[in-house]
Design an enzyme around this catalytic site. Structure first.
Site, PDB file in Angstrom:
ATOM      1  N   CYS A   5      46.721  71.436 -71.446  1.00  0.00           N
ATOM      2  CA  CYS A   5      45.667  71.995 -69.857  1.00  0.00           C
ATOM      3  C   CYS A   5      46.177  73.369 -69.834  1.00  0.00           C
ATOM      4  O   CYS A   5      46.782  74.075 -70.200  1.00  0.00           O
ATOM      5  CB  CYS A   5      47.168  71.062 -68.611  1.00  0.00           C
ATOM      6  SG  CYS A   5      47.260  71.780 -67.516  1.00  0.00           S
ATOM      7  N   THR A  65      42.386  61.964 -67.826  1.00  0.00           N
ATOM      8  CA  THR A  65      41.819  63.467 -67.406  1.00  0.00           C
ATOM      9  C   THR A  65      41.886  64.305 -69.228  1.00  0.00           C
ATOM     10  O   THR A  65      40.987  64.897 -69.185  1.00  0.00           O
ATOM     11  CB  THR A  65      43.244  64.114 -66.853  1.00  0.00           C
ATOM     12  OG1 THR A  65      44.575  64.511 -68.016  1.00  0.00           O
ATOM     13  CG2 THR A  65      43.290  64.198 -66.033  1.00  0.00           C
ATOM     14  N   CYS A 111      54.806  70.821 -65.261  1.00  0.00           N
ATOM     15  CA  CYS A 111      53.358  70.686 -65.430  1.00  0.00           C
ATOM     16  C   CYS A 111      53.341  71.137 -63.523  1.00  0.00           C
ATOM     17  O   CYS A 111      53.796  70.166 -62.838  1.00  0.00           O
ATOM     18  CB  CYS A 111      52.154  70.683 -65.441  1.00  0.00           C
ATOM     19  SG  CYS A 111      50.398  70.046 -65.120  1.00  0.00           S
ATOM     20  N   CYS A 149      50.135  67.774 -71.475  1.00  0.00           N
ATOM     21  CA  CYS A 149      50.691  68.734 -70.385  1.00  0.00           C
ATOM     22  C   CYS A 149      52.152  68.704 -71.194  1.00  0.00           C
ATOM     23  O   CYS A 149      53.294  68.568 -71.683  1.00  0.00           O
ATOM     24  CB  CYS A 149      50.481  68.164 -69.544  1.00  0.00           C
ATOM     25  SG  CYS A 149      49.307  68.450 -68.318  1.00  0.00           S
ATOM     26  N   ASP A 204      92.177  83.366 -85.355  1.00  0.00           N
ATOM     27  CA  ASP A 204      93.163  83.979 -85.175  1.00  0.00           C
ATOM     28  C   ASP A 204      94.003  82.955 -85.454  1.00  0.00           C
ATOM     29  O   ASP A 204      93.846  81.903 -84.824  1.00  0.00           O
ATOM     30  CB  ASP A 204      94.264  84.927 -84.366  1.00  0.00           C
ATOM     31  CG  ASP A 204      93.948  84.537 -83.491  1.00  0.00           C
ATOM     32  OD1 ASP A 204      94.418  83.602 -82.311  1.00  0.00           O
ATOM     33  OD2 ASP A 204      93.019  84.906 -82.362  1.00  0.00           O
ATOM     34  N   ARG A 254      43.020  67.752 -74.933  1.00  0.00           N
ATOM     35  CA  ARG A 254      43.525  68.912 -74.910  1.00  0.00           C
ATOM     36  C   ARG A 254      44.128  69.654 -73.806  1.00  0.00           C
ATOM     37  O   ARG A 254      44.164  68.968 -73.108  1.00  0.00           O
ATOM     38  CB  ARG A 254      41.776  69.635 -74.436  1.00  0.00           C
ATOM     39  CG  ARG A 254      41.444  69.527 -72.861  1.00  0.00           C
ATOM     40  CD  ARG A 254      40.109  70.196 -72.250  1.00  0.00           C
ATOM     41  NE  ARG A 254      39.906  70.001 -71.128  1.00  0.00           N
ATOM     42  CZ  ARG A 254      39.531  68.276 -70.473  1.00  0.00           C
ATOM     43  NH1 ARG A 254      39.213  67.426 -70.538  1.00  0.00           N
ATOM     44  NH2 ARG A 254      39.346  68.688 -69.011  1.00  0.00           N
TER      45      ARG A 254
END
Length: 471
Positions: free
Chosen positions: A69, A34, A42, A38, A440, A67
């Site tokens: 998503c 694709t 996703c 992502c 303490d 690029r």
């Protein structure tokens, strides 16, 4: 690829297959079929393992030609908790880049602050993260531009320069490369207010820039707001509303001017805090966002913290009672150091009234910016004066990329600063998640040196303080 690397990638693929949001920001995955990358959570159909490549940073995925998503908005994830925990040059560099140093001072400025050559910094970041300082800063600028495109009505040219781009052409080219869309297309694809991953509804410049500050895992917002309420300094901070629906408001001194930040207590259903930033100069958006994330400890890994601390019989009930308890940092390391040395909130109020810079116009109960170090060089007591002088002349460095060991040792040489105060400054001003302060005798007998709590001893301290205060 080694056997260990293969196992790591197999575990990452399992996280992707189960859409595990705990790993958002810790790594990204890209899909060769694709061309997109992502976040692990996703909601899209899980790709086949052979089509997936994993990256440590969004910048590395972008550099490989993928690029972002549009569905899961991988640039809007929390930062990796690793960068806060690490004290090496890579961790320090990532904290400085997040604060906008590369945009303001270039790679040479980043390298100078780290005490390395620009070539050394470039080599180490590329070797470990798959991207150098320029690529990492570019990815950050792209995210800032998307936020402004989708949450304001500013013109594209104004957004380009506000995001840190040198030209409108560079801005257009970067947006197309990262998002496979023009700025106009990205603006028209603005997600609605109910969107899980997108920003909030758009606003104009006068009403500020609305943001969703993402976090992972549970978030104990009530306890964080209680912590901030108990320490709020008059004039620079205010908390309005009733417990459970409060808003924290504070002034910010930023590189380009002043700002006012507002953060809502009630977490969003998708794992975020609603924030609105009112800035004199929109070029400060990245820096202001990063500083509010540090203040609210939004890049923490609460699951890792709970796993380590919950295994200790002394802390297990406390961890179970307050899931997602955070260790708040600061929006201004110099301010935090001054407040730590003064100790009492009333003294801080007096210092702000006497030395703070007045806002052009008050904003509710907010009237001042916290004094600069150079403005306190003649202030009393002596411990404050010597601290302010060291900060002003640069002999003490407390920026996000400071060497924590070196800063603590330098603090201990200043009169009036004991080990507890220096440790507290290290914990909050420098965001160190592994600080055990002197406690303490009773608690020390129960905890010893706290070695079994490493690397999350700061969170152990907050659990002990919460138990002591009954909150």
């Amino acid at each position: 690829m080694t056997i260990d690397d293969s196992r790591i990638e197999d575990s990452r693929y399992e996280a992707v297959s189960s859409r595990d949001a705990r790993f958002d920001g810790m790594f990204f995955f890209a899909v060769s079929t694709t061309g997109i990358y992502c976040r692990p959570s996703c909601p899209a159909i899980t790709p086949k393992r052979q089509n997936v490549t994993f990256y440590r940073t969004a910048a590395a995925a972008q550099g490989a030609g993928f690029r972002a998503c549009r569905r899961c908005r991988p640039d809007a994830v929390p930062g990796s908790a690793e960068w806060n925990a690490r004290a090496d040059v890579v961790g320090r560099a990532m904290r400085l880049i997040g604060d906008g140093i590369v945009d303001r001072e270039g790679v040479a400025g980043l390298a100078d602050r780290l005490g390395y050559s620009a070539r050394q910094v470039q080599r180490q970041l590329n070797a470990e993260l798959g991207a150098g300082p320029i690529a990492l800063a570019r990815a950050q600028r792209g995210h800032t531009a998307r936020v402004l495109l989708q949450t304001t009505t500013l013109q594209a040219a104004e957004i380009a320069f506000a995001s840190g781009f040198a030209s409108v052409r560079q801005f257009n080219d970067t947006i197309r490369e990262i998002y496979a869309a023009t700025p106009s297309e990205l603006r028209s694809a603005r997600p609605g207010r109910g969107s899980r991953f997108g920003p909030v509804a758009p606003a104009n410049g006068a009403s500020g820039v609305p943001l969703r500050l993402a976090y992972r895992g549970p978030y104990a917002s009530a306890e964080v707001f209680d912590h901030l309420t108990a320490r709020a300094v008059t004039g620079i901070e205010e908390i309005v509303g009733e417990r459970g629906s409060r808003s924290y408001r504070r002034t910010l001194r930023l590189p380009g001017g002043s700002g006012v930040a507002e953060v809502a207590e009630q977490p969003g259903a998708g794992g975020w805090l609603e924030c609105r930033l009112h800035l004199t100069d929109l070029r400060d958006l990245t820096t202001a966002t990063h500083r509010m994330r540090r203040l609210f400890d939004l890049d923490a890994d609460p699951c890792a913290v709970a796993e380590r601390l919950g295994a200790d019989p002394a802390l297990a009930p406390l961890v179970a009672a307050r899931p997602g308890l955070r260790a708040p940092g600061t929006a201004d390391p110099h301010e935090l150091a001054v407040r730590a040395v003064l100790g009492r909130r009333e003294l801080c109020d007096e210092i702000v009234a006497a030395y703070g810079q007045k806002l052009p116009e008050p904003s509710g109960g907010l009237t001042h910016l916290f004094p600069r170090a150079e403005d306190l060089a003649a202030a009393e007591p002596r411990a404050l004066r010597t601290l302010a002088t060291a900060l002003a002349d640069g002999s003490l460095i407390l920026d996000p990329g400071a060497d924590r060991d070196e800063a603590e040792q330098q603090l201990l040489t200043l009169p009036g600063i004991d080990r507890r105060t220096a440790g507290y400054i290290r914990m909050r001003a420098l965001g160190d998640p592994d600080v055990l302060l002197p406690v303490d005798v009773t608690v020390r007998a129960q905890t010893g040196d706290g070695e079994r709590w490493r690397p999350w001893r700061s969170y152990a301290m907050h659990h002990l303080w919460a138990r002591a205060s009954g909150s």
